[in-house]
Design a protein around this motif. Structure first.
Motif, PDB file in Angstrom:
ATOM      1  N   SER A   9       0.818  -1.208   0.000  1.00 15.01           N
ATOM      2  CA  SER A   9       0.000   0.000   0.000  1.00 15.01           C
ATOM      3  C   SER A   9       0.855   1.262   0.000  1.00 15.01           C
ATOM      4  CB  SER A   9      -0.979  -0.001   1.168  1.00 15.01           C
ATOM      5  OG  SER A   9      -0.276  -0.065   2.390  1.00 15.01           O
ATOM      6  N   ASP A  10       1.988   1.258   0.714  1.00 13.33           N
ATOM      7  CA  ASP A  10       2.877   2.423   0.682  1.00 13.33           C
ATOM      8  C   ASP A  10       3.434   2.627  -0.717  1.00 13.33           C
ATOM      9  OD1 ASP A  10       2.486   2.920   3.370  1.00 13.33           O
ATOM     10  OD2 ASP A  10       4.332   1.918   3.987  1.00 13.33           O
ATOM     11  N   GLN A  27      16.272  -4.757  -2.010  1.00 10.25           N
ATOM     12  CA  GLN A  27      17.499  -4.620  -2.786  1.00 10.25           C
ATOM     13  C   GLN A  27      18.593  -4.137  -1.845  1.00 10.25           C
ATOM     14  OE1 GLN A  27      17.046  -2.101  -6.201  1.00 10.25           O
ATOM     15  NE2 GLN A  27      15.772  -3.559  -7.286  1.00 10.25           N
ATOM     16  N   GLY A  28      19.663  -4.911  -1.726  1.00 13.15           N
ATOM     17  CA  GLY A  28      20.769  -4.517  -0.864  1.00 13.15           C
ATOM     18  C   GLY A  28      20.372  -4.349   0.590  1.00 13.15           C
ATOM     19  N   GLY A  29      19.406  -5.142   1.049  1.00 16.02           N
ATOM     20  CA  GLY A  29      18.969  -5.069   2.434  1.00 16.02           C
ATOM     21  C   GLY A  29      17.972  -3.956   2.723  1.00 16.02           C
ATOM     22  N   GLN A  30      17.601  -3.175   1.716  1.00 14.00           N
ATOM     23  CA  GLN A  30      16.618  -2.097   1.898  1.00 14.00           C
ATOM     24  C   GLN A  30      15.352  -2.410   1.123  1.00 14.00           C
ATOM     25  OE1 GLN A  30      18.802   1.434   0.570  1.00 14.00           O
ATOM     26  NE2 GLN A  30      18.743   2.119   2.697  1.00 14.00           N
ATOM     27  N   THR A  31      14.223  -1.997   1.670  1.00  9.09           N
ATOM     28  CA  THR A  31      12.953  -2.148   0.961  1.00  9.09           C
ATOM     29  C   THR A  31      12.794  -0.984   0.000  1.00  9.09           C
ATOM     30  OG1 THR A  31      11.980  -3.262   2.863  1.00  9.09           O
ATOM     31  CG2 THR A  31      10.456  -2.398   1.227  1.00  9.09           C
ATOM     32  N   VAL A  32      12.511  -1.320  -1.258  1.00 13.39           N
ATOM     33  CA  VAL A  32      12.294  -0.314  -2.290  1.00 13.39           C
ATOM     34  C   VAL A  32      10.971  -0.599  -2.981  1.00 13.39           C
ATOM     35  CG1 VAL A  32      14.766   0.067  -2.705  1.00 13.39           C
ATOM     36  CG2 VAL A  32      13.547  -1.643  -4.055  1.00 13.39           C
ATOM     37  N   CYS A  33      10.476   0.390  -3.682  1.00 12.58           N
ATOM     38  CA  CYS A  33       9.260   0.236  -4.473  1.00 12.58           C
ATOM     39  C   CYS A  33       9.638   0.245  -5.945  1.00 12.58           C
ATOM     40  CB  CYS A  33       8.289   1.384  -4.207  1.00 12.58           C
ATOM     41  SG  CYS A  33       7.701   1.459  -2.515  1.00 12.58           S
ATOM     42  N   ARG A  34       9.187  -0.775  -6.664  1.00 14.19           N
ATOM     43  CA  ARG A  34       9.361  -0.818  -8.111  1.00 14.19           C
ATOM     44  C   ARG A  34       8.049  -0.309  -8.712  1.00 14.19           C
ATOM     45  NH1 ARG A  34      12.846  -3.445 -11.591  1.00 14.19           N
ATOM     46  NH2 ARG A  34      13.725  -4.511  -9.783  1.00 14.19           N
ATOM     47  N   GLU A  91       1.308   8.119 -30.910  1.00 11.34           N
ATOM     48  CA  GLU A  91       2.199   7.010 -30.585  1.00 11.34           C
ATOM     49  C   GLU A  91       1.681   6.261 -29.360  1.00 11.34           C
ATOM     50  OE1 GLU A  91       6.101   8.531 -29.991  1.00 11.34           O
ATOM     51  OE2 GLU A  91       6.361   9.088 -32.082  1.00 11.34           O
ATOM     52  N   ARG A  92       2.107   5.025 -29.230  1.00 12.91           N
ATOM     53  CA  ARG A  92       1.730   4.227 -28.080  1.00 12.91           C
ATOM     54  C   ARG A  92       2.398   4.784 -26.828  1.00 12.91           C
ATOM     55  NH1 ARG A  92       3.076  -1.739 -30.028  1.00 12.91           N
ATOM     56  NH2 ARG A  92       2.030  -2.308 -28.106  1.00 12.91           N
ATOM     57  N   PRO A  93       1.794   4.532 -25.663  1.00 13.86           N
ATOM     58  CA  PRO A  93       2.430   4.977 -24.415  1.00 13.86           C
ATOM     59  C   PRO A  93       3.765   4.266 -24.213  1.00 13.86           C
ATOM     60  CG  PRO A  93       0.188   4.211 -24.013  1.00 13.86           C
ATOM     61  CD  PRO A  93       0.510   3.897 -25.436  1.00 13.86           C
ATOM     62  N   ARG A  94       4.669   4.946 -23.530  1.00 17.50           N
ATOM     63  CA  ARG A  94       5.953   4.352 -23.167  1.00 17.50           C
ATOM     64  C   ARG A  94       5.836   3.786 -21.769  1.00 17.50           C
ATOM     65  NH1 ARG A  94       9.213   9.633 -23.914  1.00 17.50           N
ATOM     66  NH2 ARG A  94       8.262   9.671 -21.892  1.00 17.50           N
ATOM     67  N   ARG A  95       6.530   2.713 -21.526  1.00 16.83           N
ATOM     68  CA  ARG A  95       6.579   2.106 -20.198  1.00 16.83           C
ATOM     69  C   ARG A  95       7.807   2.661 -19.488  1.00 16.83           C
ATOM     70  NH1 ARG A  95       9.218  -2.164 -17.775  1.00 16.83           N
ATOM     71  NH2 ARG A  95       7.998  -3.403 -16.343  1.00 16.83           N
ATOM     72  N   ALA A  96       7.616   3.215 -18.307  1.00 22.23           N
ATOM     73  CA  ALA A  96       8.718   3.737 -17.510  1.00 22.23           C
ATOM     74  C   ALA A  96       8.742   3.001 -16.185  1.00 22.23           C
ATOM     75  CB  ALA A  96       8.553   5.238 -17.277  1.00 22.23           C
ATOM     76  N   GLU A  97       9.916   2.515 -15.798  1.00 30.29           N
ATOM     77  CA  GLU A  97      10.062   1.813 -14.543  1.00 30.29           C
ATOM     78  C   GLU A  97      10.963   2.632 -13.637  1.00 30.29           C
ATOM     79  OE1 GLU A  97      10.364  -2.475 -14.746  1.00 30.29           O
ATOM     80  OE2 GLU A  97      12.020  -2.337 -13.315  1.00 30.29           O
ATOM     81  N   VAL A  98      10.503   2.879 -12.407  1.00 31.28           N
ATOM     82  CA  VAL A  98      11.225   3.705 -11.456  1.00 31.28           C
ATOM     83  C   VAL A  98      11.376   2.914 -10.159  1.00 31.28           C
ATOM     84  CG1 VAL A  98      11.199   5.895 -10.211  1.00 31.28           C
ATOM     85  CG2 VAL A  98      10.151   5.759 -12.467  1.00 31.28           C
ATOM     86  N   ILE A  99      12.556   2.942  -9.574  1.00 34.38           N
ATOM     87  CA  ILE A  99      12.780   2.294  -8.283  1.00 34.38           C
ATOM     88  C   ILE A  99      13.100   3.388  -7.276  1.00 34.38           C
ATOM     89  CG2 ILE A  99      14.225   0.699  -6.991  1.00 34.38           C
ATOM     90  CD1 ILE A  99      14.602  -0.841  -9.608  1.00 34.38           C
ATOM     91  N   VAL A 100      12.288   3.451  -6.215  1.00 36.24           N
ATOM     92  CA  VAL A 100      12.454   4.472  -5.186  1.00 36.24           C
ATOM     93  C   VAL A 100      12.455   3.807  -3.815  1.00 36.24           C
ATOM     94  CG1 VAL A 100      11.397   6.315  -6.556  1.00 36.24           C
ATOM     95  CG2 VAL A 100       9.973   4.934  -5.067  1.00 36.24           C
ATOM     96  N   PRO A 101      13.100   4.415  -2.826  1.00 38.19           N
ATOM     97  CA  PRO A 101      13.061   3.864  -1.468  1.00 38.19           C
ATOM     98  C   PRO A 101      11.618   3.827  -0.941  1.00 38.19           C
ATOM     99  CG  PRO A 101      14.737   5.574  -1.632  1.00 38.19           C
ATOM    100  CD  PRO A 101      13.941   5.614  -2.904  1.00 38.19           C
ATOM    101  N   ALA A 102      11.261   2.768  -0.258  1.00 36.30           N
ATOM    102  CA  ALA A 102       9.920   2.664   0.340  1.00 36.30           C
ATOM    103  C   ALA A 102       9.882   3.514   1.607  1.00 36.30           C
ATOM    104  CB  ALA A 102       9.601   1.216   0.684  1.00 36.30           C
ATOM    105  N   GLY A 103       8.722   4.045   1.898  1.00 37.42           N
ATOM    106  CA  GLY A 103       8.549   4.773   3.150  1.00 37.42           C
ATOM    107  C   GLY A 103       8.608   6.173   2.987  1.00 37.42           C
ATOM    108  N   ILE A 105       3.169   5.857  -3.259  1.00 34.72           N
ATOM    109  CA  ILE A 105       4.370   6.426  -3.890  1.00 34.72           C
ATOM    110  C   ILE A 105       4.229   6.368  -5.407  1.00 34.72           C
ATOM    111  CG2 ILE A 105       6.850   6.053  -4.250  1.00 34.72           C
ATOM    112  CD1 ILE A 105       6.906   5.042  -1.288  1.00 34.72           C
ATOM    113  N   GLY A 106       3.716   5.258  -5.906  1.00 37.06           N
ATOM    114  CA  GLY A 106       3.511   5.112  -7.353  1.00 37.06           C
ATOM    115  C   GLY A 106       2.536   6.128  -7.911  1.00 37.06           C
ATOM    116  N   GLN A 107       1.477   6.405  -7.185  1.00 41.08           N
ATOM    117  CA  GLN A 107       0.510   7.418  -7.623  1.00 41.08           C
ATOM    118  C   GLN A 107       1.188   8.779  -7.742  1.00 41.08           C
ATOM    119  OE1 GLN A 107      -2.118   6.438  -8.951  1.00 41.08           O
ATOM    120  NE2 GLN A 107      -3.754   6.067  -7.504  1.00 41.08           N
ATOM    121  N   ARG A 108       2.036   9.105  -6.770  1.00 44.03           N
ATOM    122  CA  ARG A 108       2.744  10.389  -6.782  1.00 44.03           C
ATOM    123  C   ARG A 108       3.721  10.468  -7.956  1.00 44.03           C
ATOM    124  NH1 ARG A 108       7.534  11.394  -4.698  1.00 44.03           N
ATOM    125  NH2 ARG A 108       7.446   9.583  -3.325  1.00 44.03           N
TER     126      ARG A 108
END
Length: 80
Positions: free
Chosen positions: A25-26, A50-57, A68-80, A30-33
């Motif tokens: 849920s966190d 990842q590396g002992g830390q919780t992250v959000c993919r 054009e078709r939408p592009r897929r973007a993947e972002v990894i950010v620290p959770a919390g 974060i993903g909505q933001r």
């Protein structure tokens, strides 16, 4: 720190499906933001370690230009 990758994505006629695992849920918030900041739609938000830390993919679909078709973007950010 953000890690961003782009690839061509696909969008169904019903729009993207947001997939969440229990406890993500966190990451969903974060993903909505992140999606709002980038002008896209949230497609997926998952928590992982990842590396002992919780992250959000976060996966978002960013609109393509001029039909054009939408592009897929993947972002990894620290959770919390």
């Amino acid at each position: 720190m953000l890690a961003v990758g782009y690839a061509h994505g696909q969008e169904s006629s019903a729009g993207p499906t947001v997939l969440l695992a229990q406890g993500d849920s966190d990451c969903y918030a974060i993903g909505q933001r992140v999606a709002a900041e980038r002008g896209g739609e949230l497609a997926r938000a998952t928590a992982e370690t990842q590396g002992g830390q919780t992250v959000c993919r976060i996966v978002i679909l960013v609109p393509g230009g001029e039909g054009e078709r939408p592009r897929r973007a993947e972002v990894i950010v620290p959770a919390g």
